[in-house]
Write an enzyme that holds these catalytic residues in place. Structure first.
Site, PDB file in Angstrom:
ATOM      1  N   ASP A  88      40.459  47.044  21.143  1.00 17.80           N
ATOM      2  CA  ASP A  88      41.607  46.923  22.167  1.00 17.80           C
ATOM      3  C   ASP A  88      42.412  47.657  22.781  1.00 17.80           C
ATOM      4  O   ASP A  88      42.605  49.050  22.014  1.00 17.80           O
ATOM      5  CB  ASP A  88      42.320  45.964  20.900  1.00 17.80           C
ATOM      6  CG  ASP A  88      43.593  46.755  20.144  1.00 17.80           C
ATOM      7  OD1 ASP A  88      43.276  47.381  19.256  1.00 17.80           O
ATOM      8  OD2 ASP A  88      44.679  46.968  20.874  1.00 17.80           O
ATOM      9  N   CYS A  96      34.409  39.889  39.445  1.00 16.82           N
ATOM     10  CA  CYS A  96      35.398  39.055  39.210  1.00 16.82           C
ATOM     11  C   CYS A  96      36.172  38.395  40.348  1.00 16.82           C
ATOM     12  O   CYS A  96      35.757  38.541  41.563  1.00 16.82           O
ATOM     13  CB  CYS A  96      36.483  40.168  38.526  1.00 16.82           C
ATOM     14  SG  CYS A  96      37.383  41.099  39.826  1.00 16.82           S
ATOM     15  N   HIS A 130      40.639  42.365  37.331  1.00 18.25           N
ATOM     16  CA  HIS A 130      39.525  43.056  37.547  1.00 18.25           C
ATOM     17  C   HIS A 130      39.152  44.250  36.493  1.00 18.25           C
ATOM     18  O   HIS A 130      38.261  44.686  35.734  1.00 18.25           O
ATOM     19  CB  HIS A 130      39.831  43.997  38.908  1.00 18.25           C
ATOM     20  CG  HIS A 130      38.744  45.001  39.094  1.00 18.25           C
ATOM     21  ND1 HIS A 130      37.423  44.737  39.249  1.00 18.25           N
ATOM     22  CD2 HIS A 130      38.881  46.371  38.978  1.00 18.25           C
ATOM     23  CE1 HIS A 130      36.683  45.950  39.367  1.00 18.25           C
ATOM     24  NE2 HIS A 130      37.573  46.960  39.019  1.00 18.25           N
ATOM     25  N   PHE A 160      51.640  49.557  13.428  1.00 23.43           N
ATOM     26  CA  PHE A 160      52.033  50.456  14.386  1.00 23.43           C
ATOM     27  C   PHE A 160      53.322  50.226  15.087  1.00 23.43           C
ATOM     28  O   PHE A 160      53.831  51.185  15.390  1.00 23.43           O
ATOM     29  CB  PHE A 160      50.729  50.225  15.291  1.00 23.43           C
ATOM     30  CG  PHE A 160      50.853  51.012  16.571  1.00 23.43           C
ATOM     31  CD1 PHE A 160      50.642  52.532  16.130  1.00 23.43           C
ATOM     32  CD2 PHE A 160      51.024  50.922  17.605  1.00 23.43           C
ATOM     33  CE1 PHE A 160      50.528  53.664  17.118  1.00 23.43           C
ATOM     34  CE2 PHE A 160      51.325  51.856  18.724  1.00 23.43           C
ATOM     35  CZ  PHE A 160      50.885  53.252  18.395  1.00 23.43           C
ATOM     36  N   ASP A 164      47.225  41.946  14.875  1.00 21.68           N
ATOM     37  CA  ASP A 164      47.414  43.284  14.135  1.00 21.68           C
ATOM     38  C   ASP A 164      48.699  42.954  13.141  1.00 21.68           C
ATOM     39  O   ASP A 164      49.145  41.891  12.987  1.00 21.68           O
ATOM     40  CB  ASP A 164      47.916  44.491  15.218  1.00 21.68           C
ATOM     41  CG  ASP A 164      49.259  44.211  15.700  1.00 21.68           C
ATOM     42  OD1 ASP A 164      50.087  43.098  15.335  1.00 21.68           O
ATOM     43  OD2 ASP A 164      49.776  45.220  16.430  1.00 21.68           O
ATOM     44  N   SER A 165      49.211  43.875  12.432  1.00 23.80           N
ATOM     45  CA  SER A 165      49.865  43.644  11.243  1.00 23.80           C
ATOM     46  C   SER A 165      51.469  44.083  11.498  1.00 23.80           C
ATOM     47  O   SER A 165      52.365  44.103  10.830  1.00 23.80           O
ATOM     48  CB  SER A 165      49.396  44.362  10.044  1.00 23.80           C
ATOM     49  OG  SER A 165      49.597  45.936  10.298  1.00 23.80           O
ATOM     50  N   CYS A 198      31.343  44.271  41.789  1.00 19.44           N
ATOM     51  CA  CYS A 198      31.981  43.570  40.735  1.00 19.44           C
ATOM     52  C   CYS A 198      32.008  41.886  40.875  1.00 19.44           C
ATOM     53  O   CYS A 198      32.208  41.653  41.847  1.00 19.44           O
ATOM     54  CB  CYS A 198      33.461  44.088  40.468  1.00 19.44           C
ATOM     55  SG  CYS A 198      34.362  43.383  39.367  1.00 19.44           S
ATOM     56  N   CYS A 220      37.631  40.708  43.039  1.00 21.79           N
ATOM     57  CA  CYS A 220      36.439  41.360  43.906  1.00 21.79           C
ATOM     58  C   CYS A 220      35.718  40.335  44.897  1.00 21.79           C
ATOM     59  O   CYS A 220      35.141  40.885  45.929  1.00 21.79           O
ATOM     60  CB  CYS A 220      35.350  42.214  43.010  1.00 21.79           C
ATOM     61  SG  CYS A 220      36.574  43.725  42.194  1.00 21.79           S
ATOM     62  N   GLY A 232      45.280  54.817  13.291  1.00 16.17           N
ATOM     63  CA  GLY A 232      45.771  56.089  13.243  1.00 16.17           C
ATOM     64  C   GLY A 232      44.836  57.078  14.254  1.00 16.17           C
ATOM     65  O   GLY A 232      45.034  58.453  14.195  1.00 16.17           O
ATOM     66  N   GLN A 245      42.832  54.863   6.967  1.00 12.62           N
ATOM     67  CA  GLN A 245      43.840  55.629   7.796  1.00 12.62           C
ATOM     68  C   GLN A 245      43.414  57.293   7.344  1.00 12.62           C
ATOM     69  O   GLN A 245      42.363  57.433   6.983  1.00 12.62           O
ATOM     70  CB  GLN A 245      45.295  55.656   7.262  1.00 12.62           C
ATOM     71  CG  GLN A 245      45.815  54.345   7.907  1.00 12.62           C
ATOM     72  CD  GLN A 245      46.301  54.428   9.343  1.00 12.62           C
ATOM     73  OE1 GLN A 245      46.173  55.688   9.788  1.00 12.62           O
ATOM     74  NE2 GLN A 245      46.629  53.425  10.203  1.00 12.62           N
TER      75      GLN A 245
END
Lengths: 373, 373
Positions: A269, A309, A338, A100, A96-97, A307, A312, A219, A192
């Site tokens: 994300d 993973c 998980h 935020f 990211d920049s 699951c 699990c 945003g 935005q």
């Protein structure tokens, strides 16, 4: 026009004409979309190793420019061979920049046309981010995808503030484009416009005209009701070029992933899965459970039966509850693995349903579990 | 006489007639000796998964009866199928008796011939450990090796206190033997006697006469100078039956591992490697380094060049320092993996040198690095 380092190959579009399954081609390999990107703020996805990220099926992760700029510093990471080498991750990365993060600093920052002056949350030292300086940092980090420096307007904002902010974000996007010159990295613009339909459309049009190889939708998920977020997506996405990847920033609750994909989002994300994992909350096919609750003290089932993973397939709820109650690191490692696997697998299932022409059915069934859960 | 669940096969004795290499046969597989046992106090070796324990070459781990009795409770662990099943560890396990822990509680405990009354460090609730009740707990946990409930005399102790304490430990050992009836678990006696040669010899003789299949050497590494500890080993070990495993309890610094093996010890355990790892200190072939120090900020070498652990084959000192400074769990996972692998590998190298008839040379070289480091 130069060839973008990152491009989206669309494999199938669902019958709604919006939802798509594809492959994001990156310098660090292909990534199946739609995709959820685990967040590795400080050059590590909290509690996990790179091997574990591969095991849960993560193809791309996000890392935070603001945090890495402050600690350990982008120059150090550049000397280490870039972020991939520094953290031992050979999959794709998006940075990211810092936009935020610095806007979230509140009284610690001051915004001008030039950029943002802010104080470090670590030691209070003074810094300045400009579109040009952020490009320098992101190029040094060397992720596959860099995001433009933008202003994320607070919610709620007046129409006037939101318009000025979105317009400045567009001017900053032009400055980012001019400053960015790393061929093995793609620079994405960020739409935005707060919660105003006309501003969102104008922002998307402006950004699209600048020819970015991909777009973040910024945003959103900043405190507004979810239906409002979905409305903004309904309005924004048709304005963006359909062949370019769209990334809904900071969104990661299962219901919002569903609704985002339904509207044509390719990438997401969020810190949510790992953050709630550290408090002992996990996703299951029956909704969220708080495994640290006494109700699970004697529960010999896996976190989510079915699951695949590591947590699990090896451990019970009773054991993981014990670890979390006792403050043991392995507990939050297992819940983090998980929850990330849950979201990654959800994206895999969504993708398969798109390719098989069953997305509408998948949406109906899964909404029943996750709507407002 | 019944056949012990656990037995030691001696493969080679060094030219000093004391040091030996062997195989500890357990219900959960053979374990090469001499061996260092990582400590999994609360049914987890701090920060590590069972898979990682296997990867570092650990064949047997230690877990703490006192902690598991209080949380989550031995009945729960028994219902989960025993400690191996509960924690997902298919290697061997040794449980201590809680003796050391309850005596460390200081004013929170009261010792009588019957046993020890103590208050929980978690919630202050009142409990009583007797040789019989501890056997019940250890049998419920179901480790391969259970330790007798003993009194660990403080250092320094008067001869009178130490004698009374060692004598009571012998009487408790008899009560443990009478109460223990789990065929797939071996019960080891514990030699006490503080720092008094005559008491150590008498304790070893008394315990040996009870026919235990293995012996802990307790009450050492409790604050005394190391030469005094080594002297006690020199005095005690010849009194014990040479064909039975000897376990030096709570010892894990590299120099003490060397000196213990040199005197005929087969097994060790200690929280040291994982505890210092969490503070950013790691073992290297050049001695300890504190990787969180600024000196390592730009150091692109592994923690210990030449080490084969996951941390050293994937990450730099600079990265691990960053993780630790930033408070990231992966940092202490990597230092913990490394420190445990360091000690496990050290035992492997010692064992190879014994088998190849090079132990004296190995001792000389390695002492040079580790003596008082």
């Amino acid at each position: 026009m130069h060839i973008a380092a990152v491009s989206l190959e669309i494999i199938k579009t669902a019958s709604n004409g919006l939802t798509r399954a594809g492959v994001l081609h990156t310098p660090h390999g292909p990534v199946a979309t739609p995709v959820f990107m685990p967040v590795g703020t400080q050059a590590t996805v909290k509690t996990l190793s790179p091997d574990e990220l591969h095991a849960i099926g993560a193809g791309i992760i996000l890392s935070n420019t603001y945090h890495l700029y402050l600690r350990p510093g982008h120059e150090l990471i550049e000397r280490a061979g870039g972020l991939h080498a520094f953290m031992g991750w050979d999959g794709a990365i998006l940075t990211d920049s810092g936009g935020f993060q610095v806007f979230s600093l509140g009284p610690l920052r001051r915004i001008t046309e030039q950029g943002v002056e802010f104080r470090s949350h670590i030691d209070g030292s003074k810094h300045m981010f400009t579109p040009e300086s952020v490009m320098e940092v992101e190029m040094a980090l060397g992720a596959d995808i860099a995001m433009c420096f933008d202003e994320c307007a607070p919610y709620p904002s007046t129409w006037e503030y939101a318009k000025a902010s979105a317009d400045m974000t567009t001017r900053w996007a032009e400055r980012c484009l001019a400053a960015h010159n790393r061929a093995d990295q793609s620079l994405f613009g960020i739409v935005q416009g707060s919660m105003y339909a006309d501003l969102r459309k104008a922002s998307a049009r402006d950004l699209a005209s600048l020819g970015f190889p991909g777009f973040g939708i910024g945003g959103l998920s900043v405190g507004e009701p979810k239906p409002l977020m979905y409305e903004m997506l309904d309005i924004t996405l048709p304005v963006l070029p359909p062949d370019k990847p769209r990334y809904l920033m900071g969104v990661g609750s299962p219901d919002a992933l569903l609704e985002g994909v339904a509207r044509g989002i390719d990438m997401f994300d969020c810190v949510l899965p790992t953050r709630i994992a550290r408090n002992g909350t996990v996703f299951t096919r029956q909704g969220r459970i708080i495994v640290r609750d006494a109700a699970f003290a004697e529960d010999m089932r896996p976190l989510d039966p079915g699951c695949d993973c590591y947590a699990c397939t090896h451990f019970t709820r009773a054991y993981i509850r014990h670890l979390i109650k006792a403050g043991e690191v392995l507990g939050i490692r297992l819940t983090s693995i998980h929850n990330l696997r849950y979201l990654v697998k959800m994206m895999e299932e969504m993708r398969a349903s798109i390719i098989d022409g069953r997305f509408d059915d998948y949406l109906k069934e899964t909404r029943a579990v996750w709507y407002n859960n």
